[in-house]
Design an enzyme around this catalytic site. Structure first.
Site, PDB file in Angstrom:
ATOM      1  N   ARG A  40      -9.279   6.046  -8.685  1.00  0.00           N
ATOM      2  CA  ARG A  40     -10.452   6.873  -8.393  1.00  0.00           C
ATOM      3  C   ARG A  40     -11.656   6.236  -9.078  1.00  0.00           C
ATOM      4  O   ARG A  40     -11.851   6.382 -10.276  1.00  0.00           O
ATOM      5  CB  ARG A  40     -10.211   8.300  -8.892  1.00  0.00           C
ATOM      6  CG  ARG A  40     -11.468   9.140  -8.921  1.00  0.00           C
ATOM      7  CD  ARG A  40     -11.200  10.599  -9.187  1.00  0.00           C
ATOM      8  NE  ARG A  40     -10.455  10.884 -10.394  1.00  0.00           N
ATOM      9  CZ  ARG A  40     -10.959  10.887 -11.631  1.00  0.00           C
ATOM     10  NH1 ARG A  40     -12.228  10.568 -11.823  1.00  0.00           N
ATOM     11  NH2 ARG A  40     -10.207  11.201 -12.671  1.00  0.00           N
ATOM     12  N   HIS A  72     -13.837  12.788 -11.070  1.00  0.00           N
ATOM     13  CA  HIS A  72     -12.892  13.717 -10.438  1.00  0.00           C
ATOM     14  C   HIS A  72     -13.626  14.620  -9.462  1.00  0.00           C
ATOM     15  O   HIS A  72     -13.210  14.797  -8.323  1.00  0.00           O
ATOM     16  CB  HIS A  72     -12.179  14.551 -11.500  1.00  0.00           C
ATOM     17  CG  HIS A  72     -11.271  15.583 -10.932  1.00  0.00           C
ATOM     18  ND1 HIS A  72     -10.097  15.272 -10.292  1.00  0.00           N
ATOM     19  CD2 HIS A  72     -11.366  16.932 -10.893  1.00  0.00           C
ATOM     20  CE1 HIS A  72      -9.502  16.372  -9.882  1.00  0.00           C
ATOM     21  NE2 HIS A  72     -10.260  17.398 -10.232  1.00  0.00           N
ATOM     22  N   TYR A  97     -13.387   9.583 -20.865  1.00  0.00           N
ATOM     23  CA  TYR A  97     -11.940   9.394 -21.024  1.00  0.00           C
ATOM     24  C   TYR A  97     -11.409   8.069 -20.477  1.00  0.00           C
ATOM     25  O   TYR A  97     -10.213   7.818 -20.561  1.00  0.00           O
ATOM     26  CB  TYR A  97     -11.168  10.563 -20.385  1.00  0.00           C
ATOM     27  CG  TYR A  97     -11.497  10.834 -18.925  1.00  0.00           C
ATOM     28  CD1 TYR A  97     -10.938  10.073 -17.899  1.00  0.00           C
ATOM     29  CD2 TYR A  97     -12.353  11.869 -18.575  1.00  0.00           C
ATOM     30  CE1 TYR A  97     -11.228  10.341 -16.572  1.00  0.00           C
ATOM     31  CE2 TYR A  97     -12.655  12.142 -17.253  1.00  0.00           C
ATOM     32  CZ  TYR A  97     -12.077  11.381 -16.252  1.00  0.00           C
ATOM     33  OH  TYR A  97     -12.365  11.642 -14.935  1.00  0.00           O
TER      34      TYR A  97
END
Length: 381
Positions: free
Chosen positions: A268, A272, A281
């Protein structure tokens, strides 16, 4: 990457390397032999247009035109390759990021954004497209897909030998969904009933902010094997390999061979959702690693090397992308803005006393702000 761990790229089916070199595979080469130059350019066009839509939708959200948006940036090959392997009579149960698959099923991409603008719960007729509404409850739709597949069995729409009748179901979900109980229950039912369903896991490495290594000790495809379901890992950034692997799984399902678990190993590239900040992160080095494996660049390099991507085609595609972007912007802004109270509509198929009481309270609460404003305005006169 840990050997034999969930993020290893060992054992992936691959037909195009990241630098666009064609690799031979005796089992899957026949699955793409019919594509030819026109077919390959069509796959390239699909991915380019879906990415243009994806970028346009992200911009619209940043401009306040959408409440939220879930990008599919970087996952175009997994979605276009698998989507183009489907037959018209097949059924798709998506999660909420399958914009590329929606495009291959003929859904107007502008309608996809009705959900993200809050206009309605879907925006298209699932029966007309064989593409069901987006599901935001993680993993729940895999049970719906399995149940539908079992229904196809009982309707005699599997294993008849009639290519226009035999049908299959595909359900899409992410790596994080494999930790959900619903997905595991769906795998149980599919396995023991030999249901004609393909479990298509887009392993994009991040379940929101948790890496795949926090979801499993082994490659996710091994979970399918644990239920007795044939499983395969495919390079999800390789549109040719994804097409071939999905075509094989669908053929097995339609012929009565039962379910398949596909793990499309991808990444990805975006957040998100547009409310997420992936820089908190994951590292820039990780993103750059995957940027070098971009699915669109991979096919472009191959076509250029074959002399099958003339400049006039590239220019026409760019113009088509600009037109799509303009149409999406115009369509979204023409949708209007939903009232906040519309959230209480269509919660249940029939009137519900609790929902109705909550709606009345909310409308009264909103009106109280208006009343207070009018009172203050009157006091200044």
């Amino acid at each position: 990457m840990v050997p034999n761990g969930p993020q290893t790229d060992d054992g992936l089916v691959q037909l195009l390397t990241p630098t666009g070199q064609r690799t031979a595979h005796p089992d899957y080469d026949p699955r793409i032999a019919h594509l030819g130059a026109d077919g390959l350019r069509a796959l390239y066009r699909d991915m380019v247009l879906v990415r243009r839509f994806d970028n346009e939708a992200t911009s619209l959200q940043r401009q306040g035109e959408l409440a939220l948006y879930a990008q599919c940036l970087g996952q175009e090959a997994a979605q276009i390759g698998s989507g183009r392997a489907l037959a018209p009579q097949d059924q798709v149960f998506p999660s909420y990021r399958e914009h590329g698959v929606a495009y291959t099923r003929g859904v107007d991409l502008a309608d996809v954004l009705r959900l993200f603008r809050g206009i309605d719960h879907g925006g298209w007729d699932p029966t007309a497209y064989g593409f069901h509404l987006y599901t935001l409850v993680i993993g729940s739709h895999t049970l719906h897909a399995t149940g539908y597949a079992m229904g196809l069995q009982r309707d005699g729409a599997v294993g008849t030998g009639d290519p226009a009748r035999d049908s299959a179901v595909v359900t899409y979900f992410g790596d994080g969904s494999t930790s959900q109980g619903d997905v595991n229950e769906a795998l149980v039912f599919a396995a023991v009933n030999n249901a004609p369903v393909v479990f298509f896991c887009q392993n994009n490495q991040w379940a929101i902010s948790e890496p795949t290594s926090r979801q499993s000790r082994v490659p996710l495809a091994d979970r399918g094997l644990g239920f007795g379901i044939p499983s395969v890992r495919v390079d999800g950034n390789d549109v040719l390999a994804t097409y071939a692997v999905t075509a094989e799984a669908l053929e097995r399902a339609r012929s009565g061979g039962g379910p398949t678990f596909i793990e499309a190993f991808t990444f990805r590239m975006g957040a998100h959702t547009t409310s997420d900040d992936p820089s908190r992160y994951r590292s820039a080095a990780e993103e750059e690693y995957w940027r070098q494996r971009d699915p669109i660049d991979r096919l472009r390099l191959y076509l250029e090397d074959c002399g099958e991507l003339p400049q006039d085609y590239v220019d026409a595609l760019a113009a088509e992308g600009d037109a799509l972007g303009e149409r999406i912007r115009t369509a979204v802004r023409a949708m209007g803005r939903p009232s906040a109270a519309s959230m209480f509509e269509h919660v249940y198929a029939t009137p519900h006393s609790v929902v109705e009481s909550e709606r009345q309270w909310f409308e009264s609460y909103e009106a109280s702000f208006l009343d207070a404003g009018q009172s203050r305005e009157g006091s200044h006169r």
